[in-house]
Design an enzyme around this catalytic site. Structure first.
Site, PDB file in Angstrom:
ATOM      1  N   SER A  94       0.862  -1.196   0.000  1.00 14.27           N
ATOM      2  CA  SER A  94       0.000   0.000   0.000  1.00 14.27           C
ATOM      3  C   SER A  94       0.890   1.236   0.000  1.00 14.27           C
ATOM      4  O   SER A  94       1.987   1.205   0.592  1.00 14.27           O
ATOM      5  CB  SER A  94      -0.879   0.022   1.250  1.00 14.27           C
ATOM      6  OG  SER A  94      -1.519   1.281   1.378  1.00 14.27           O
ATOM      7  N   TYR A  96      -1.237  -0.256  10.265  1.00 20.88           N
ATOM      8  CA  TYR A  96      -1.417  -0.780   8.902  1.00 20.88           C
ATOM      9  C   TYR A  96      -0.263  -0.318   8.010  1.00 20.88           C
ATOM     10  O   TYR A  96       0.314  -1.117   7.255  1.00 20.88           O
ATOM     11  CB  TYR A  96      -2.749  -0.274   8.350  1.00 20.88           C
ATOM     12  CG  TYR A  96      -2.996  -0.570   6.885  1.00 20.88           C
ATOM     13  CD1 TYR A  96      -3.453  -1.821   6.466  1.00 20.88           C
ATOM     14  CD2 TYR A  96      -2.798   0.417   5.908  1.00 20.88           C
ATOM     15  CE1 TYR A  96      -3.686  -2.087   5.124  1.00 20.88           C
ATOM     16  CE2 TYR A  96      -3.030   0.157   4.568  1.00 20.88           C
ATOM     17  CZ  TYR A  96      -3.479  -1.087   4.182  1.00 20.88           C
ATOM     18  OH  TYR A  96      -3.710  -1.344   2.848  1.00 20.88           O
TER      19      TYR A  96
HETATM   20  P1  NAP Z   1     -11.250  -6.145   0.807  1.00 20.96           P
HETATM   21  O1  NAP Z   1     -12.212  -5.797  -0.276  1.00 20.96           O
HETATM   22  O2  NAP Z   1     -11.587  -5.833   2.215  1.00 20.96           O
HETATM   23  O3  NAP Z   1     -10.906  -7.720   0.672  1.00 20.96           O
HETATM   24  C1  NAP Z   1     -10.018  -8.294   1.601  1.00 20.96           C
HETATM   25  C2  NAP Z   1      -9.778  -9.741   1.217  1.00 20.96           C
HETATM   26  O4  NAP Z   1      -8.863 -10.302   2.150  1.00 20.96           O
HETATM   27  C3  NAP Z   1     -11.033 -10.578   1.272  1.00 20.96           C
HETATM   28  O5  NAP Z   1     -10.998 -11.535   0.239  1.00 20.96           O
HETATM   29  C4  NAP Z   1     -10.944 -11.250   2.648  1.00 20.96           C
HETATM   30  O6  NAP Z   1     -11.648 -12.498   2.701  1.00 20.96           O
HETATM   31  C5  NAP Z   1      -9.454 -11.468   2.740  1.00 20.96           C
HETATM   32  N1  NAP Z   1      -8.966 -11.603   4.122  1.00 20.96           N
HETATM   33  C6  NAP Z   1      -9.104 -10.739   5.170  1.00 20.96           C
HETATM   34  N2  NAP Z   1      -8.538 -11.245   6.281  1.00 20.96           N
HETATM   35  C7  NAP Z   1      -8.007 -12.443   5.927  1.00 20.96           C
HETATM   36  C8  NAP Z   1      -7.312 -13.461   6.628  1.00 20.96           C
HETATM   37  N3  NAP Z   1      -7.019 -13.368   7.951  1.00 20.96           N
HETATM   38  N4  NAP Z   1      -6.942 -14.568   5.942  1.00 20.96           N
HETATM   39  C9  NAP Z   1      -7.225 -14.692   4.638  1.00 20.96           C
HETATM   40  N5  NAP Z   1      -7.908 -13.793   3.922  1.00 20.96           N
HETATM   41  C10 NAP Z   1      -8.283 -12.676   4.566  1.00 20.96           C
HETATM   42  O7  NAP Z   1      -9.824  -5.488   0.553  1.00 20.96           O
HETATM   43  P2  NAP Z   1      -9.157  -4.820  -0.743  1.00 20.96           P
HETATM   44  O8  NAP Z   1      -9.423  -3.369  -0.690  1.00 20.96           O
HETATM   45  O9  NAP Z   1      -9.480  -5.609  -1.949  1.00 20.96           O
HETATM   46  O10 NAP Z   1      -7.633  -5.016  -0.343  1.00 20.96           O
HETATM   47  C11 NAP Z   1      -6.834  -6.084  -0.842  1.00 20.96           C
HETATM   48  C12 NAP Z   1      -5.399  -5.782  -0.504  1.00 20.96           C
HETATM   49  O11 NAP Z   1      -5.049  -4.507  -1.050  1.00 20.96           O
HETATM   50  C13 NAP Z   1      -5.124  -5.667   1.002  1.00 20.96           C
HETATM   51  O12 NAP Z   1      -3.871  -6.236   1.301  1.00 20.96           O
HETATM   52  C14 NAP Z   1      -5.100  -4.172   1.241  1.00 20.96           C
HETATM   53  O13 NAP Z   1      -4.304  -3.822   2.351  1.00 20.96           O
HETATM   54  C15 NAP Z   1      -4.495  -3.682  -0.062  1.00 20.96           C
HETATM   55  N6  NAP Z   1      -4.789  -2.279  -0.347  1.00 20.96           N
HETATM   56  C16 NAP Z   1      -6.059  -1.847  -0.554  1.00 20.96           C
HETATM   57  C17 NAP Z   1      -6.294  -0.496  -0.815  1.00 20.96           C
HETATM   58  C18 NAP Z   1      -7.677   0.048  -1.042  1.00 20.96           C
HETATM   59  O14 NAP Z   1      -7.837   1.289  -1.080  1.00 20.96           O
HETATM   60  N7  NAP Z   1      -8.689  -0.768  -1.226  1.00 20.96           N
HETATM   61  C19 NAP Z   1      -5.223   0.388  -0.854  1.00 20.96           C
HETATM   62  C20 NAP Z   1      -3.940  -0.088  -0.637  1.00 20.96           C
HETATM   63  C21 NAP Z   1      -3.729  -1.429  -0.394  1.00 20.96           C
HETATM   64  P3  NAP Z   1     -13.218 -12.547   3.112  1.00 20.96           P
HETATM   65  O15 NAP Z   1     -13.973 -11.914   1.951  1.00 20.96           O
HETATM   66  O16 NAP Z   1     -13.518 -13.987   3.277  1.00 20.96           O
HETATM   67  O17 NAP Z   1     -13.363 -11.738   4.368  1.00 20.96           O
END
Ligand code: NAP
Length: 245
Positions: free
Chosen positions: A140, A154
């Site tokens: 991130s 985070y």
């Molecule tokens: P999201 O929509 O909240 O999805 C999170 C995913 O991670 C879901 O598939 C969830 O599974 C899974 N997960 C959560 N806890 C877990 C665990 N303990 N073990 C295995 N799986 C787990 O998040 P996102 O926005 O797509 O983010 C994905 C990645 O991108 C993350 O690493 C996040 O930090 C990074 N990121 C996101 C953003 C943003 O703005 N969205 C920005 C920078 C970085 P379930 O559906 O079963 O709960």
């Protein structure tokens, strides 16, 4: 024979968009979820609609659990015969807080998932992958911004992921395995609303140099490129996908 990508956290958001993109390019997809089985099944259905029949599988895997992670890799190998790409994507954010107000349970949760979990997935990838394959860690831009007054825990966990990327690229380079990271900015997924800040998207999007938030599909394209042979001389790189943030 179709190649296979393993994606942790493929049930929603960036992981889902990445799964569907790989499927559309003819890859098999092995994805994991931790709680949302229905959502993971929907991602698999989306993969099958856009790609080959029977090209997707979903398995419950808590990345904090070593046994779960080992079993996820074994199941993917058993189903598809091998793994050519790993997207280390599962991650969480906790509600907005200053460091002074954070309790230890919250910090443990964030570090266990985003650091220990990511390292366990990367370790299993290092044990499984072979020459010509690649890993992408989903970090991130928080790692470089620090996220004051929002979530320094985070941000630090993603800093660890960047370091993992640099070190593991050096370890695995001689074996012909590439390791890179993407650093998304503000991407339109449920991660913000699920942590009590749905307004982050509308508030912070216009403040990015490109004047908007990003779509999960835009991150997926960068991940796909880094895993594909088009990025054959790219390793140890950390690619910001953040609209300039
Ligand atoms: P999201 O929509 O909240 O999805 C999170 C995913 O991670 C879901 O598939 C969830 O599974 C899974 N997960 C959560 N806890 C877990 C665990 N303990 N073990 C295995 N799986 C787990 O998040 P996102 O926005 O797509 O983010 C994905 C990645 O991108 C993350 O690493 C996040 O930090 C990074 N990121 C996101 C953003 C943003 O703005 N969205 C920005 C920078 C970085 P379930 O559906 O079963 O709960």
């Amino acid at each position: 024979m179709a190649k296979t990508v393993l994606i942790t956290g493929g049930s929603r958001g960036i992981g889902r968009a990445t799964a569907v993109l790989f499927a559309s390019k003819g890859w098999n997809v092995a994805l994991s979820f931790v709680g949302n089985q229905d959502s993971a099944a929907e991602t698999c259905a989306m993969c099958e609609r856009t790609g080959l029949t029977g090209n997707a599988m979903a398995r419950k895997c808590d990345v904090r659990d070593e046994g779960d992670v080992i079993a996820l890799f074994a199941a993917a190998r058993e189903r598809f015969g091998g793994i050519e790409g790993v997207v280390n994507n599962a991650g969480i954010v906790a509600p907005q807080s200053t460091l002074a107000d954070m309790d230890i349970e919250r910090m443990k949760d964030v570090f266990d998932t985003n650091v220990l979990g990511a390292y366990l997935v990367a370790r299993e990838a290092a044990r499984t992958l072979h020459s010509g394959t690649a890993i992408v860690n989903v970090s991130s831009v928080a790692a470089k911004l620090g996220s004051p007054d929002e979530y320094i825990d985070y941000a630090g966990s993603k800093g660890a992921m960047d370091t993992l990327t640099v070190g593991l690229a050096k370890e695995l380079g001689p074996k012909g395995i590439r390791v890179n990271a993407v650093r998304p900015g503000i991407i339109e997924t449920a991660i913000h609303a699920n942590n009590g800040r749905p307004e982050r998207i509308t508030e912070l999007g216009p403040m990015c140099p490109l004047g908007r938030t990003g779509a999960p599909e835009e991150v997926a394209k960068s991940i796909f490129w880094l895993i594909s042979s088009d990025a054959s001389y790219v390793t140890g790189s950390i690619l910001d996908v953040s609209g300039g943030r």
